[in-house]
Design a protein around this motif. Structure first.
Motif, PDB file in Angstrom:
ATOM      1  N   GLU A 110       1.665  14.694  15.582  1.00 21.43           N
ATOM      2  CA  GLU A 110       2.712  15.322  16.265  1.00 21.43           C
ATOM      3  C   GLU A 110       3.803  13.972  16.560  1.00 21.43           C
ATOM      4  O   GLU A 110       4.974  14.426  16.569  1.00 21.43           O
ATOM      5  N   ALA A 111       3.198  13.018  17.000  1.00 18.74           N
ATOM      6  CA  ALA A 111       4.293  11.906  17.400  1.00 18.74           C
ATOM      7  C   ALA A 111       4.824  11.091  16.317  1.00 18.74           C
ATOM      8  O   ALA A 111       6.007  10.672  16.223  1.00 18.74           O
ATOM      9  N   LEU A 112       3.992  11.176  15.044  1.00 16.65           N
ATOM     10  CA  LEU A 112       4.486  10.580  14.056  1.00 16.65           C
ATOM     11  C   LEU A 112       5.568  11.562  13.393  1.00 16.65           C
ATOM     12  O   LEU A 112       6.444  10.957  12.389  1.00 16.65           O
ATOM     13  N   LYS A 113       5.531  12.769  13.438  1.00 13.58           N
ATOM     14  CA  LYS A 113       6.531  13.877  12.869  1.00 13.58           C
ATOM     15  C   LYS A 113       8.133  13.361  13.265  1.00 13.58           C
ATOM     16  O   LYS A 113       8.686  13.535  12.218  1.00 13.58           O
ATOM     17  N   GLU A 114       8.058  13.047  14.511  1.00 15.53           N
ATOM     18  CA  GLU A 114       9.549  12.866  14.688  1.00 15.53           C
ATOM     19  C   GLU A 114      10.087  11.441  14.074  1.00 15.53           C
ATOM     20  O   GLU A 114      11.318  11.603  13.491  1.00 15.53           O
TER      21      GLU A 114
ATOM     22  N   LEU B 124       9.172  10.659  11.175  1.00 15.21           N
ATOM     23  CA  LEU B 124       9.308  11.008   9.613  1.00 15.21           C
ATOM     24  C   LEU B 124      10.165  12.393   9.442  1.00 15.21           C
ATOM     25  O   LEU B 124      10.064  12.747   8.196  1.00 15.21           O
ATOM     26  N   MET B 125      10.692  12.795  10.301  1.00 16.15           N
ATOM     27  CA  MET B 125      11.440  13.671  10.140  1.00 16.15           C
ATOM     28  C   MET B 125      12.455  13.592   9.042  1.00 16.15           C
ATOM     29  O   MET B 125      13.019  14.560   8.253  1.00 16.15           O
ATOM     30  N   LYS B 126      13.140  12.496   8.823  1.00 13.25           N
ATOM     31  CA  LYS B 126      14.040  12.160   7.785  1.00 13.25           C
ATOM     32  C   LYS B 126      13.563  12.443   6.322  1.00 13.25           C
ATOM     33  O   LYS B 126      14.083  12.729   5.357  1.00 13.25           O
ATOM     34  N   LEU B 127      12.069  12.470   6.250  1.00 14.90           N
ATOM     35  CA  LEU B 127      11.388  12.379   4.831  1.00 14.90           C
ATOM     36  C   LEU B 127      11.175  14.218   4.619  1.00 14.90           C
ATOM     37  O   LEU B 127      10.509  14.345   3.597  1.00 14.90           O
ATOM     38  N   ASN B 128      11.451  14.979   5.688  1.00 17.50           N
ATOM     39  CA  ASN B 128      11.319  16.322   5.593  1.00 17.50           C
ATOM     40  C   ASN B 128      11.644  16.902   4.409  1.00 17.50           C
ATOM     41  O   ASN B 128      12.902  16.829   3.911  1.00 17.50           O
ATOM     42  N   GLU B 129      10.825  17.700   3.316  1.00 16.70           N
ATOM     43  CA  GLU B 129      11.420  18.432   2.110  1.00 16.70           C
ATOM     44  C   GLU B 129      11.864  19.839   2.445  1.00 16.70           C
ATOM     45  O   GLU B 129      12.174  20.433   1.298  1.00 16.70           O
TER      46      GLU B 129
ATOM     47  N   SER C 202      -7.116  18.582  10.319  1.00 15.68           N
ATOM     48  CA  SER C 202      -6.854  18.200   9.053  1.00 15.68           C
ATOM     49  C   SER C 202      -5.847  17.161   8.842  1.00 15.68           C
ATOM     50  O   SER C 202      -5.249  17.074   7.804  1.00 15.68           O
ATOM     51  N   MET C 203      -5.493  16.481   9.938  1.00 18.95           N
ATOM     52  CA  MET C 203      -4.355  15.370   9.664  1.00 18.95           C
ATOM     53  C   MET C 203      -4.856  14.045  10.831  1.00 18.95           C
ATOM     54  O   MET C 203      -5.870  14.102  11.421  1.00 18.95           O
ATOM     55  N   VAL C 204      -3.845  13.174  10.573  1.00 20.57           N
ATOM     56  CA  VAL C 204      -4.166  12.221  11.574  1.00 20.57           C
ATOM     57  C   VAL C 204      -4.030  12.492  13.241  1.00 20.57           C
ATOM     58  O   VAL C 204      -3.503  13.577  13.355  1.00 20.57           O
ATOM     59  N   VAL C 205      -4.721  11.696  13.954  1.00 19.56           N
ATOM     60  CA  VAL C 205      -4.874  12.057  15.398  1.00 19.56           C
ATOM     61  C   VAL C 205      -3.276  12.176  15.990  1.00 19.56           C
ATOM     62  O   VAL C 205      -3.100  13.015  16.713  1.00 19.56           O
ATOM     63  N   ASP C 206      -2.627  11.290  15.716  1.00 23.78           N
ATOM     64  CA  ASP C 206      -1.230  11.260  16.373  1.00 23.78           C
ATOM     65  C   ASP C 206      -0.111  12.000  15.583  1.00 23.78           C
ATOM     66  O   ASP C 206       0.772  11.426  15.507  1.00 23.78           O
TER      67      ASP C 206
ATOM     68  N   VAL D 248       9.759  24.650   9.204  1.00 22.81           N
ATOM     69  CA  VAL D 248       8.907  23.948   8.661  1.00 22.81           C
ATOM     70  C   VAL D 248       9.077  22.398   8.360  1.00 22.81           C
ATOM     71  O   VAL D 248      10.085  22.261   8.055  1.00 22.81           O
ATOM     72  N   PHE D 249       7.775  21.790   8.153  1.00 24.55           N
ATOM     73  CA  PHE D 249       7.990  20.349   7.951  1.00 24.55           C
ATOM     74  C   PHE D 249       7.057  20.027   6.932  1.00 24.55           C
ATOM     75  O   PHE D 249       5.702  20.237   7.009  1.00 24.55           O
ATOM     76  N   LYS D 250       7.360  19.744   5.752  1.00 26.43           N
ATOM     77  CA  LYS D 250       6.523  19.299   4.647  1.00 26.43           C
ATOM     78  C   LYS D 250       6.770  17.893   3.838  1.00 26.43           C
ATOM     79  O   LYS D 250       8.086  17.720   3.845  1.00 26.43           O
ATOM     80  N   MET D 251       5.735  17.353   3.357  1.00 27.93           N
ATOM     81  CA  MET D 251       6.123  16.212   2.604  1.00 27.93           C
ATOM     82  C   MET D 251       4.851  16.130   1.572  1.00 27.93           C
ATOM     83  O   MET D 251       3.869  16.413   1.933  1.00 27.93           O
ATOM     84  N   LYS D 252       5.531  15.835   0.551  1.00 26.08           N
ATOM     85  CA  LYS D 252       4.480  15.828  -0.834  1.00 26.08           C
ATOM     86  C   LYS D 252       3.530  14.644  -0.519  1.00 26.08           C
ATOM     87  O   LYS D 252       2.524  14.533  -0.829  1.00 26.08           O
ATOM     88  N   HIS D 253       4.075  13.440  -0.106  1.00 29.67           N
ATOM     89  CA  HIS D 253       3.106  12.141   0.092  1.00 29.67           C
ATOM     90  C   HIS D 253       3.404  11.621   1.505  1.00 29.67           C
ATOM     91  O   HIS D 253       4.189  11.154   1.992  1.00 29.67           O
TER      92      HIS D 253
END
Length: 81
Positions: free
Chosen positions: A60-64, A66-71, A54-58, A76-81
């Motif tokens: 887990e690699a993008l998560k690192e 985007l970590m500064k945008l974690n809400e 239910s997400m883009v293929v990569d 838990v890792f969540k982003m509204k947008h």
């Protein structure tokens, strides 16, 4: 035995829906239909999880990146947008 029989019946009954979900994932995005991940269970036992992607293929690699945008805080890792 009852659990196995009930699960088998549920899989047969839900198979049209599951096939439809798989087709929609394949038609709307590139990559595999299923996502495999290793998780930690009871008493630290590792197990492999397989679910519909239910997400883009990569993701887990993008998560690192985007970590500064974690809400959320904690694991838990969540982003509204």
């Amino acid at each position: 035995l009852i659990d196995i029989a009930a699960s088998a019946v549920a899989l047969v009954m839900l198979s049209p829906l599951l096939i439809g979900v798989a087709v929609m994932i394949k038609l709307t995005s590139k990559g595999p239909v299923f996502f495999r991940q290793t998780r930690v269970g009871l008493h630290g036992a590792h197990f492999s999880l397989l679910k519909f992607r239910s997400m883009v293929v990569d993701a887990e690699a993008l998560k690192e990146k985007l970590m500064k945008l974690n809400e959320q805080t904690g694991p838990v890792f969540k982003m509204k947008h």
